[in-house]
Design an enzyme around this catalytic site. Sequence first.
Site: not given
Length: 303
Positions: A42, A45, A81, A198, A257
């Site tokens: 992942k 952003g 984000g 996440d 997360k």
Amino acid sequence: MSAPVIPAASGGTNGASAIRSQTLVEALPYIRRFAGQVIVVKYGGNALAGASDDDALALFAQDIVLMHSVGMRPVVVHGGGPQISDLMTRLGKQTEFRNGLRVTDAETVDIARMVLIGQVNPQLVAAINTHGDLAVGVSGEDAGLIRAIPRDEALGFVGDVDSINPTILRGLLDTGFIPVVATIGTDGHGQAYNINADTVAGAIAESLAAEKLVYLTDIEGLRRIVDDPASLIRQSTPDELDGLMADGTIAGGMIPKVESCVHAVRHGVRRAHILDGRIPHVLLLEIFTDDGIGTMVRQPDIT
């Protein structure tokens, strides 16, 4: 493929060559161990927005391509984000958060789709494809990949993962491609929802029985004392992290997360990692070296 550059060391040519050789020898057992395994990464952003130039993204792309070249099967899941907030500001639309989640009306979900599918996803795909035609951008809307349900009516079109259909990802992996996933999902009526990346990364890792789930963000890992870098948690377990969330040590934006790490490790993913995506070649340092970097989560009986 452009190979990642190993920094030269003091001590002249012989010293630098010795370090390079040692690094390659240290990496060999990990290359063998993880060949054929799915690694879900992942790329946050915040990690992308935190880069001062294109170097961080270029180095990330090198890492992903190197993993692919030695037989691993990487899947990239990304957020966006900060980029969504930036576009909303430029459009004169105010961002509202409730309990850390963006209130998402119909206009905002369209902005999120534009940013994630139209900006961030192509940016990542293009960076990877400078090393070969390997990356394919997909959205959670494609082939029913991410089925969403609304989280809270007050949040608008903010969704939770209802289910993952990994068929399209397996098809891409089996034909040698690197999927790059934008985390927009849809419900049974085709309505789009913005979903926490996440959470999506963890759900995708579980659906693919991934060997590793890796979060790249803008912090070095988890700390027992937030303001003390020396308190970095190098290894942890789901039970320990449950306790740290319960007592407030882990809070705010880190909770999704950590919850995803905990859930994934309890449901078949062997290891989860939280790493600082701003560090050059942080993926290689974590996966291919004995010492590793950042925070690793695993069940106590996993070695």
